[in-house]
Design a protein around this motif. Structure first.
Motif, PDB file in Angstrom:
ATOM      1  N   SER A 163       0.826  -1.207   0.000  1.00  0.00           N
ATOM      2  CA  SER A 163       0.000   0.000   0.000  1.00  0.00           C
ATOM      3  C   SER A 163       0.858   1.253   0.000  1.00  0.00           C
ATOM      4  O   SER A 163       0.451   2.280  -0.548  1.00  0.00           O
ATOM      5  CB  SER A 163      -0.916   0.016   1.233  1.00  0.00           C
ATOM      6  N   PHE A 164       2.020   1.184   0.643  1.00  0.00           N
ATOM      7  CA  PHE A 164       2.960   2.296   0.598  1.00  0.00           C
ATOM      8  C   PHE A 164       4.324   1.823   1.080  1.00  0.00           C
ATOM      9  O   PHE A 164       4.469   0.704   1.592  1.00  0.00           O
ATOM     10  CB  PHE A 164       2.480   3.499   1.425  1.00  0.00           C
ATOM     11  N   CYS A 165       5.322   2.689   0.889  1.00  0.00           N
ATOM     12  CA  CYS A 165       6.696   2.373   1.275  1.00  0.00           C
ATOM     13  C   CYS A 165       7.259   3.524   2.092  1.00  0.00           C
ATOM     14  O   CYS A 165       7.006   4.702   1.785  1.00  0.00           O
ATOM     15  CB  CYS A 165       7.553   2.132   0.032  1.00  0.00           C
ATOM     16  N   LEU A 166       8.035   3.183   3.115  1.00  0.00           N
ATOM     17  CA  LEU A 166       8.706   4.165   3.962  1.00  0.00           C
ATOM     18  C   LEU A 166      10.185   3.813   3.994  1.00  0.00           C
ATOM     19  O   LEU A 166      10.556   2.732   4.458  1.00  0.00           O
ATOM     20  CB  LEU A 166       8.106   4.137   5.376  1.00  0.00           C
ATOM     21  N   THR A 167      11.018   4.713   3.450  1.00  0.00           N
ATOM     22  CA  THR A 167      12.439   4.387   3.325  1.00  0.00           C
ATOM     23  C   THR A 167      13.326   5.485   3.883  1.00  0.00           C
ATOM     24  O   THR A 167      13.006   6.670   3.781  1.00  0.00           O
ATOM     25  CB  THR A 167      12.824   4.134   1.851  1.00  0.00           C
ATOM     26  N   ASP A 168      14.438   5.057   4.480  1.00  0.00           N
ATOM     27  CA  ASP A 168      15.432   6.010   4.945  1.00  0.00           C
ATOM     28  C   ASP A 168      16.160   6.594   3.739  1.00  0.00           C
ATOM     29  O   ASP A 168      16.237   5.979   2.675  1.00  0.00           O
ATOM     30  CB  ASP A 168      16.418   5.310   5.878  1.00  0.00           C
ATOM     31  N   MET A 169      16.728   7.785   3.921  1.00  0.00           N
ATOM     32  CA  MET A 169      17.479   8.409   2.834  1.00  0.00           C
ATOM     33  C   MET A 169      18.851   7.765   2.664  1.00  0.00           C
ATOM     34  O   MET A 169      19.327   7.592   1.543  1.00  0.00           O
ATOM     35  CB  MET A 169      17.638   9.908   3.109  1.00  0.00           C
ATOM     36  N   ARG A 170      19.505   7.413   3.783  1.00  0.00           N
ATOM     37  CA  ARG A 170      20.852   6.866   3.727  1.00  0.00           C
ATOM     38  C   ARG A 170      20.827   5.385   4.071  1.00  0.00           C
ATOM     39  O   ARG A 170      20.415   4.996   5.166  1.00  0.00           O
ATOM     40  CB  ARG A 170      21.764   7.619   4.700  1.00  0.00           C
ATOM     41  N   LEU A 171      21.274   4.576   3.128  1.00  0.00           N
ATOM     42  CA  LEU A 171      21.289   3.135   3.311  1.00  0.00           C
ATOM     43  C   LEU A 171      22.707   2.622   3.078  1.00  0.00           C
ATOM     44  O   LEU A 171      23.506   3.262   2.375  1.00  0.00           O
ATOM     45  CB  LEU A 171      20.311   2.465   2.337  1.00  0.00           C
ATOM     46  N   PRO A 172      23.066   1.462   3.630  1.00  0.00           N
ATOM     47  CA  PRO A 172      24.446   0.967   3.542  1.00  0.00           C
ATOM     48  C   PRO A 172      24.936   0.776   2.116  1.00  0.00           C
ATOM     49  O   PRO A 172      26.117   0.998   1.826  1.00  0.00           O
ATOM     50  CB  PRO A 172      24.391  -0.361   4.303  1.00  0.00           C
ATOM     51  N   ASP A 173      24.042   0.386   1.207  1.00  0.00           N
ATOM     52  CA  ASP A 173      24.476   0.089  -0.157  1.00  0.00           C
ATOM     53  C   ASP A 173      23.888   1.042  -1.200  1.00  0.00           C
ATOM     54  O   ASP A 173      23.801   0.712  -2.381  1.00  0.00           O
ATOM     55  CB  ASP A 173      24.098  -1.347  -0.520  1.00  0.00           C
TER      56      ASP A 173
END
Length: 493
Positions: A49-59
């Motif tokens: 239904s939706f996505c919540l993502t951090d701006m800075r990720l390890p890769d």
């Protein structure tokens, strides 16, 4: 079933968000990096239904994931998580297509609002044709509630706004209007701030209303405020509210326009007129999503989408030091330009028919029609007043004509008005002055071309009503108090 993909490299944050959303009945899929997120999308992307993502990720960067989702799942709303105070990151995400952002630490109430907005955005995306038809203005139906836009559209009292005689929807077959309507339909699904620019009278408030009505906030209030019409000493309390006794005359608490727009949209018209000191406080309110009423110590959370507009060049205002660069950067996440009427003259027949129909309905008479010669004459005008200037011209013509046809003479002749000088006419506006008021009109010279145009339109309305201020205010879409304020400001006796 409601499902969410949560992408964050910090286990504690993923767990906290998942626990909060599960209380709201949301199934949560967790990913610690881009690779895991891509795997989750491949497996269950169509059920999300939706996505919540951090701006800075390890890769990689969360914006990379946002771009991939927009390509593979264009209807999936994506919100980004930013560190506290990272306004630049939030603005970049919104410009890249994120529908909203949240800052760490994430509060339960913020997540609930995000969930609500994401589901509404998903619903809107699932029925684009219906939502587009609702406000694209292909016909005049269903648009009557939108007020006129321009220097006469708002003032200190929001209840006085939008009382113009003729109200023009975003109608017209021109390519410029088609592109504007398509852009509005796309912009409405985001929570990003929108800045609307265009000449005076083009319909910037109408565009703002269309954005609101097509958005997931349509059930909430739409609060317009003309930032240039409120005295500088009152604008802070008008926007943010005040507590009882905060200053002389504050006999009772006032919630302010930000809180009045809770759950909806706040339209800041002529935002370039805000004092520099207030611009700082507005910036903080937008960034923190909290306001501090005058006289209070605690801040109050707000859930408001900001839509702003100005006829001025804000880039020039920033260069001149009259407008804060950081505030402009925050307001101008999405920019919409409203075309002037002279750039879409093919819309004149539809616009004129609509305006004449509304005027005739108000006067309880059959709607008159323009002759081909009259339409041809209109197409040759420069229309510096844009749609509002056209409305004023047609309103005057219909008031002075009894027949069903309006020819060129109805647009240019003024029976019984010996003071009219046709050489001084522009866009159908009476620019002359009665002999007995020339000595007092303009005691305070206009400070800008816009104010000069406003003075001309006010004078025209006063002359048409034989200086009946109540009737002139009604025709201009002002309250009597707002008209008196302008006359006093200009030194008119």
């Amino acid at each position: 079933m409601t499902a969410c993909l949560i992408v964050d490299d910090e286990l504690d944050i993923r767990t906290l968000i998942a626990l909060s959303l599960r209380r709201e009945g949301v199934t949560c899929h967790l990913a610690a990096d881009l690779a895991s997120a891509r795997a989750q999308l491949a497996e269950s992307g169509h059920t999300l239904s939706f996505c919540l993502t951090d701006m800075r990720l390890p890769d990689g960067d969360g914006l990379d994931l946002l771009d991939e989702i927009r390509q593979r799942f264009p209807d999936l709303p994506v919100a980004v998580i930013t560190a506290h105070g990272q306004v630049d990151a939030a603005v970049r995400a919104l410009k890249a297509g994120a529908f909203d952002f949240v800052s760490k630490p994430i509060e339960q109430l913020v997540l609930k609002r995000l969930l609500r907005d994401a589901l509404k955005a998903r619903t809107l995306d699932s029925a684009p044709d219906q939502s587009s038809q609702h406000a694209l203005g292909s016909s005049a139906s269903g648009q009557d509630a939108a007020p006129r836009e321009g220097p006469f559209d708002a003032g200190p009292n929001a209840a006085d706004m939008g009382q113009g005689a003729a109200k023009s929807p975003l109608i017209g077959p021109s390519r410029a209007m088609q592109m504007l309507r398509e852009t509005i339909a796309k912009v409405a699904r985001s929570q990003a701030p929108v800045f609307i620019c265009g000449e005076s009278g083009t319909g910037k408030e109408l565009v703002a209303r269309q954005i609101h009505e097509l958005s997931g906030r349509a059930d909430g209030p739409f609060i317009p405020v003309n930032c240039g019409a409120i005295p500088a000493e009152l604008i802070e309390s008008e926007l943010f509210g005040h507590k009882k006794g905060a200053f002389t005359g504050a006999h009772q608490a006032h919630e302010g326009l930000f809180r009045a727009a809770e759950g909806g949209s706040l339209f800041l018209d002529e935002v370039a007129d805000l004092p520099l000191g207030l611009q700082v406080k507005l910036l903080r309110a937008i960034q923190e999503r909290k306001v501090r009423p005058v006289g209070e110590y605690a801040e109050v959370p707000i859930d408001v989408r900001i839509i702003s507009a100005s006829h001025q060049d804000l880039n020039a205002a920033v260069r001149d030091g009259r407008f804060r660069h950081d505030l402009f950067y925050r307001l101008n996440v999405i920019e919409l330009r409203v075309p002037p009427l002279r750039a879409r003259l093919e819309d004149l027949p539809a616009l004129c028919a609509h305006i004449l129909g509304k005027l005739a309905e108000r006067e309880h008479r059959p709607p008159p029609h323009l002759t081909p010669e009259a339409l041809s004459w209109l197409a040759q005008q420069s229309f510096e007043g844009n749609v509002r200037g056209l409305e004023n011209l047609l309103e005057r013509a219909i008031a002075l004509t009894e027949g069903d046809l309006l020819g060129v003479s109805a647009l240019t002749d003024f029976p019984g008005d010996n003071s009219f000088d046709s050489s001084a006419e522009q866009n159908g506006l009476h620019l002359g002055s009665p002999p007995d008021v020339k000595s007092t009109w303009g005691a305070t010279p206009p400070s800008s071309a816009l104010e000069a145009e406003e003075q001309r339109q006010v004078l025209s309305a006063l002359e048409m009503t034989r200086w009946n201020r109540s009737e002139a205010a009604r025709r201009l879409g002002l309250s009597l108090r707002q008209l008196r304020y302008r006359l006093a400001k200009w030194g008119v006796e």
